[in-house]
Design a protein around this motif. Structure first.
Motif, PDB file in Angstrom:
ATOM      1  N   MET A  73     -19.591   6.498  -6.771  1.00 25.36           N
ATOM      2  CA  MET A  73     -18.588   6.574  -7.830  1.00 25.36           C
ATOM      3  C   MET A  73     -17.285   7.094  -7.243  1.00 25.36           C
ATOM      4  SD  MET A  73     -18.484   5.903 -11.073  1.00 25.36           S
ATOM      5  CE  MET A  73     -17.420   6.150 -12.489  1.00 25.36           C
ATOM      6  N   ILE A  74     -16.175   6.334  -7.412  1.00 24.13           N
ATOM      7  CA  ILE A  74     -14.922   6.759  -6.804  1.00 24.13           C
ATOM      8  C   ILE A  74     -14.209   7.767  -7.686  1.00 24.13           C
ATOM      9  CG2 ILE A  74     -14.657   4.516  -5.676  1.00 24.13           C
ATOM     10  CD1 ILE A  74     -12.426   3.923  -7.709  1.00 24.13           C
ATOM     11  N   ASP A  75     -13.342   8.581  -7.055  1.00 26.81           N
ATOM     12  CA  ASP A  75     -12.487   9.504  -7.779  1.00 26.81           C
ATOM     13  C   ASP A  75     -11.222   8.733  -8.149  1.00 26.81           C
ATOM     14  OD1 ASP A  75     -10.544  11.420  -8.488  1.00 26.81           O
ATOM     15  OD2 ASP A  75     -11.610  12.967  -7.353  1.00 26.81           O
ATOM     16  N   ILE A  76     -11.062   8.413  -9.454  1.00 27.96           N
ATOM     17  CA  ILE A  76      -9.967   7.556  -9.914  1.00 27.96           C
ATOM     18  C   ILE A  76      -8.613   8.149  -9.539  1.00 27.96           C
ATOM     19  CG2 ILE A  76      -8.868   6.532 -11.945  1.00 27.96           C
ATOM     20  CD1 ILE A  76     -11.514   5.259 -11.228  1.00 27.96           C
ATOM     21  N   LYS A  77      -8.421   9.459  -9.830  1.00 21.36           N
ATOM     22  CA  LYS A  77      -7.126  10.079  -9.541  1.00 21.36           C
ATOM     23  C   LYS A  77      -6.826  10.052  -8.050  1.00 21.36           C
ATOM     24  CE  LYS A  77      -4.444  14.297 -10.359  1.00 21.36           C
ATOM     25  NZ  LYS A  77      -3.882  14.282  -9.008  1.00 21.36           N
ATOM     26  N   GLU A  78      -7.824  10.396  -7.247  1.00 24.49           N
ATOM     27  CA  GLU A  78      -7.630  10.393  -5.794  1.00 24.49           C
ATOM     28  C   GLU A  78      -7.331   8.988  -5.285  1.00 24.49           C
ATOM     29  OE1 GLU A  78     -10.181  11.462  -1.764  1.00 24.49           O
ATOM     30  OE2 GLU A  78     -10.779  12.299  -3.692  1.00 24.49           O
ATOM     31  N   TYR A  79      -7.987   8.008  -5.870  1.00 19.26           N
ATOM     32  CA  TYR A  79      -7.771   6.611  -5.449  1.00 19.26           C
ATOM     33  C   TYR A  79      -6.352   6.171  -5.787  1.00 19.26           C
ATOM     34  CZ  TYR A  79      -9.088   1.784  -4.403  1.00 19.26           C
ATOM     35  OH  TYR A  79      -9.174   0.532  -3.846  1.00 19.26           O
ATOM     36  N   ILE A  80      -5.857   6.561  -6.998  1.00 13.62           N
ATOM     37  CA  ILE A  80      -4.487   6.203  -7.398  1.00 13.62           C
ATOM     38  C   ILE A  80      -3.480   6.895  -6.496  1.00 13.62           C
ATOM     39  CG2 ILE A  80      -2.794   6.457  -9.250  1.00 13.62           C
ATOM     40  CD1 ILE A  80      -5.056   6.016 -11.256  1.00 13.62           C
ATOM     41  N   ASP A  81      -3.716   8.197  -6.211  1.00 14.52           N
ATOM     42  CA  ASP A  81      -2.789   8.964  -5.373  1.00 14.52           C
ATOM     43  C   ASP A  81      -2.748   8.465  -3.935  1.00 14.52           C
ATOM     44  OD1 ASP A  81      -2.224  10.490  -7.572  1.00 14.52           O
ATOM     45  OD2 ASP A  81      -3.552  12.151  -7.034  1.00 14.52           O
ATOM     46  N   SER A  82      -3.781   7.748  -3.496  1.00 18.14           N
ATOM     47  CA  SER A  82      -3.830   7.297  -2.097  1.00 18.14           C
ATOM     48  C   SER A  82      -2.756   6.265  -1.772  1.00 18.14           C
ATOM     49  CB  SER A  82      -5.211   6.686  -1.806  1.00 18.14           C
ATOM     50  OG  SER A  82      -5.358   5.445  -2.491  1.00 18.14           O
ATOM     51  N   GLY A  83      -2.195   5.597  -2.805  1.00 17.32           N
ATOM     52  CA  GLY A  83      -1.157   4.598  -2.556  1.00 17.32           C
ATOM     53  C   GLY A  83      -1.669   3.208  -2.273  1.00 17.32           C
ATOM     54  N   VAL A  84      -3.008   3.034  -2.288  1.00 17.65           N
ATOM     55  CA  VAL A  84      -3.556   1.723  -1.949  1.00 17.65           C
ATOM     56  C   VAL A  84      -3.219   0.684  -3.015  1.00 17.65           C
ATOM     57  CG1 VAL A  84      -5.782   2.070  -3.064  1.00 17.65           C
ATOM     58  CG2 VAL A  84      -5.621   0.576  -1.076  1.00 17.65           C
ATOM     59  N   LEU A  85      -3.027   1.135  -4.278  1.00 20.58           N
ATOM     60  CA  LEU A  85      -2.687   0.177  -5.338  1.00 20.58           C
ATOM     61  C   LEU A  85      -1.285  -0.399  -5.122  1.00 20.58           C
ATOM     62  CD1 LEU A  85      -4.166   1.966  -8.485  1.00 20.58           C
ATOM     63  CD2 LEU A  85      -5.168   0.127  -7.130  1.00 20.58           C
ATOM     64  N   GLU A  86      -0.350   0.423  -4.627  1.00 17.19           N
ATOM     65  CA  GLU A  86       0.991  -0.090  -4.314  1.00 17.19           C
ATOM     66  C   GLU A  86       0.914  -1.168  -3.238  1.00 17.19           C
ATOM     67  OE1 GLU A  86       0.256   2.977  -4.851  1.00 17.19           O
ATOM     68  OE2 GLU A  86       1.732   3.870  -6.210  1.00 17.19           O
ATOM     69  N   LEU A  87       0.097  -0.898  -2.189  1.00 20.42           N
ATOM     70  CA  LEU A  87      -0.056  -1.891  -1.118  1.00 20.42           C
ATOM     71  C   LEU A  87      -0.689  -3.168  -1.657  1.00 20.42           C
ATOM     72  CD1 LEU A  87      -1.339   0.379   1.792  1.00 20.42           C
ATOM     73  CD2 LEU A  87       0.977  -0.375   1.337  1.00 20.42           C
ATOM     74  N   TYR A  88      -1.589  -3.012  -2.597  1.00 16.65           N
ATOM     75  CA  TYR A  88      -2.250  -4.168  -3.226  1.00 16.65           C
ATOM     76  C   TYR A  88      -1.230  -5.027  -3.961  1.00 16.65           C
ATOM     77  CZ  TYR A  88      -5.180  -6.618  -6.678  1.00 16.65           C
ATOM     78  OH  TYR A  88      -5.775  -7.559  -7.473  1.00 16.65           O
ATOM     79  N   VAL A  89      -0.347  -4.376  -4.731  1.00 14.40           N
ATOM     80  CA  VAL A  89       0.682  -5.112  -5.480  1.00 14.40           C
ATOM     81  C   VAL A  89       1.685  -5.749  -4.524  1.00 14.40           C
ATOM     82  CG1 VAL A  89       2.556  -4.894  -7.149  1.00 14.40           C
ATOM     83  CG2 VAL A  89       0.416  -3.695  -7.544  1.00 14.40           C
ATOM     84  N   TYR A  90       2.055  -5.025  -3.438  1.00 17.33           N
ATOM     85  CA  TYR A  90       3.017  -5.559  -2.481  1.00 17.33           C
ATOM     86  C   TYR A  90       2.442  -6.711  -1.659  1.00 17.33           C
ATOM     87  CZ  TYR A  90       5.279  -1.063  -3.428  1.00 17.33           C
ATOM     88  OH  TYR A  90       5.833   0.024  -4.023  1.00 17.33           O
ATOM     89  N   GLY A  91       1.099  -6.818  -1.634  1.00 16.05           N
ATOM     90  CA  GLY A  91       0.466  -7.897  -0.883  1.00 16.05           C
ATOM     91  C   GLY A  91       0.347  -7.630   0.595  1.00 16.05           C
ATOM     92  N   THR A  92       0.300  -6.330   0.975  1.00 13.21           N
ATOM     93  CA  THR A  92       0.233  -5.995   2.405  1.00 13.21           C
ATOM     94  C   THR A  92      -1.181  -5.674   2.870  1.00 13.21           C
ATOM     95  OG1 THR A  92       0.722  -3.695   1.906  1.00 13.21           O
ATOM     96  CG2 THR A  92       2.594  -5.116   2.425  1.00 13.21           C
ATOM     97  N   LEU A  93      -2.164  -5.683   1.967  1.00 15.14           N
ATOM     98  CA  LEU A  93      -3.543  -5.418   2.368  1.00 15.14           C
ATOM     99  C   LEU A  93      -4.172  -6.653   2.994  1.00 15.14           C
ATOM    100  CD1 LEU A  93      -4.880  -3.438  -0.740  1.00 15.14           C
ATOM    101  CD2 LEU A  93      -4.118  -2.514   1.439  1.00 15.14           C
ATOM    102  N   SER A  94      -5.219  -6.443   3.787  1.00 12.90           N
ATOM    103  CA  SER A  94      -5.969  -7.565   4.328  1.00 12.90           C
ATOM    104  C   SER A  94      -6.724  -8.257   3.199  1.00 12.90           C
ATOM    105  CB  SER A  94      -6.956  -7.077   5.398  1.00 12.90           C
ATOM    106  OG  SER A  94      -7.960  -6.290   4.803  1.00 12.90           O
ATOM    107  N   GLU A  95      -7.248  -9.439   3.491  1.00 12.13           N
ATOM    108  CA  GLU A  95      -7.968 -10.197   2.465  1.00 12.13           C
ATOM    109  C   GLU A  95      -9.184  -9.421   1.961  1.00 12.13           C
ATOM    110  OE1 GLU A  95     -10.214 -14.543   1.974  1.00 12.13           O
ATOM    111  OE2 GLU A  95      -8.907 -14.145   3.680  1.00 12.13           O
ATOM    112  N   ALA A  96      -9.914  -8.783   2.888  1.00 10.85           N
ATOM    113  CA  ALA A  96     -11.103  -8.025   2.503  1.00 10.85           C
ATOM    114  C   ALA A  96     -10.726  -6.806   1.670  1.00 10.85           C
ATOM    115  CB  ALA A  96     -11.890  -7.603   3.746  1.00 10.85           C
ATOM    116  N   GLU A  97      -9.647  -6.089   2.090  1.00 15.97           N
ATOM    117  CA  GLU A  97      -9.208  -4.909   1.353  1.00 15.97           C
ATOM    118  C   GLU A  97      -8.721  -5.287  -0.039  1.00 15.97           C
ATOM    119  OE1 GLU A  97      -7.661  -2.146   5.109  1.00 15.97           O
ATOM    120  OE2 GLU A  97      -6.331  -3.616   4.172  1.00 15.97           O
ATOM    121  N   SER A  98      -7.963  -6.391  -0.110  1.00 18.97           N
ATOM    122  CA  SER A  98      -7.449  -6.849  -1.397  1.00 18.97           C
ATOM    123  C   SER A  98      -8.581  -7.223  -2.344  1.00 18.97           C
ATOM    124  CB  SER A  98      -6.516  -8.048  -1.187  1.00 18.97           C
ATOM    125  OG  SER A  98      -5.962  -8.475  -2.408  1.00 18.97           O
ATOM    126  N   ALA A  99      -9.626  -7.865  -1.800  1.00 16.45           N
ATOM    127  CA  ALA A  99     -10.773  -8.247  -2.620  1.00 16.45           C
ATOM    128  C   ALA A  99     -11.491  -7.015  -3.161  1.00 16.45           C
ATOM    129  CB  ALA A  99     -11.731  -9.112  -1.800  1.00 16.45           C
TER     130      ALA A  99
END
Length: 265
Positions: free
Chosen positions: A1-27
């Motif tokens: 079970m992931i920590d939602i707040k920690e996951y949001i604070d990590s910045g990975v969602l911004e990278l997801y929206v910007y399209g800079t993640l790898s295909e596997a990470e984006s999936a």
């Protein structure tokens, strides 16, 4: 079970929206967003903010264009109004491009920083693992040296146990200190006992022949060791090791006598 707040604070969602993640990470992010409404809402907020930013930096439609369009489409107009194309300043395009480029650079720097942080974490984990192995090796070495010191004392009686007919290649050794009533049995020369069987160590007096159980070696090779410390308050004249059913026996099964040794007077 992931920590939602920690996951949001990590910045990975911004990278997801910007399209800079790898295909596997984006999936993987897409999968989590579909599972968690909080992540979906956060992604939508990021997309909205990005659209507002690019809209603010992008060239706007001149207000006069809408006015001219309405006049052309009006059925009451009987003539065509000549259109003069207004030239959009190049600075507006440059501002929009700079905003997008800035977002890309920020996303790239964050991604590279995350990779570096992951590498550092991996190195720290490897160092801790290596330190743990070193500490364990030092502890085992200290125990081995302590045992050697015990076995080298002048009060230790060494009794080699020779192979019997059932196992011609088997051998073992007993190191017995009468003063401390402690004995050490080395069974490295015995084959691994079959399933459901255990080795049992016996102290023997010879006249009359009387066996006394010293220990059931039911932890044989359980921790990578084949040297056991056992109590021996008996007036032993010989030692033997037999193979017995799990849990040991009240008397030795002589047909399963693997090794036997006599204490020298």
């Amino acid at each position: 079970m992931i920590d939602i707040k920690e996951y949001i604070d990590s910045g990975v969602l911004e990278l997801y929206v910007y399209g800079t993640l790898s295909e596997a990470e984006s999936a993987e992010v897409s999968r989590l967003v579909a599972l968690h409404p909080e992540l979906k809402a956060e992604v939508e907020q990021i997309e909205t903010a990005l659209q507002q930013l690019t809209s603010a930096a992008a060239p706007s439609t001149p207000s006069s264009f809408e006015s001219i369009r309405s006049k052309i489409q009006s059925k009451e107009e009987k003539y065509v109004i000549p259109l003069s194309r207004k030239r959009i300043p190049i600075a507006a395009y440059l501002g929009w491009a700079a905003a997008v480029l800035l977002l890309i650079v920020i996303g790239y720097q964050f991604s590279e920083g995350q990779k570096l942080e992951d590498k550092i974490t991996t190195l720290e984990r490897e160092q801790l693992l290596q330190q743990g192995k070193t500490d364990m090796a030092e502890e085992e070495l200290a125990k081995a040296n302590e045992l050697l010191d015990v076995l080298r004392t002048k009060d230790i009686i060494s009794v080699p146990l020779g192979a019997q007919e059932i196992a011609p290649e088997a051998y073992a050794s007993i190191y017995w200190n009468k003063d401390t009533e402690k004995a050490y049995v080395d069974v490295r020369g015995l084959p691994n006992p079959p399933e459901g069987k255990v080795y049992q160590l016996w102290s023997l007096t010879l006249d009359p022949l009387t066996p006394t159980s010293m220990a059931v070696l039911d932890q044989y090779d359980a921790n990578g060791t084949q040297l056991f410390e056992v109590d021996n308050p008996n007036a032993s004249q010989a030692f033997g090791i037999t193979l017995e059913p799990e849990g040991g026996s009240a008397s030795p099964t002589l047909e399963q006598l693997y090794v036997l040794g006599v204490v020298e007077p």
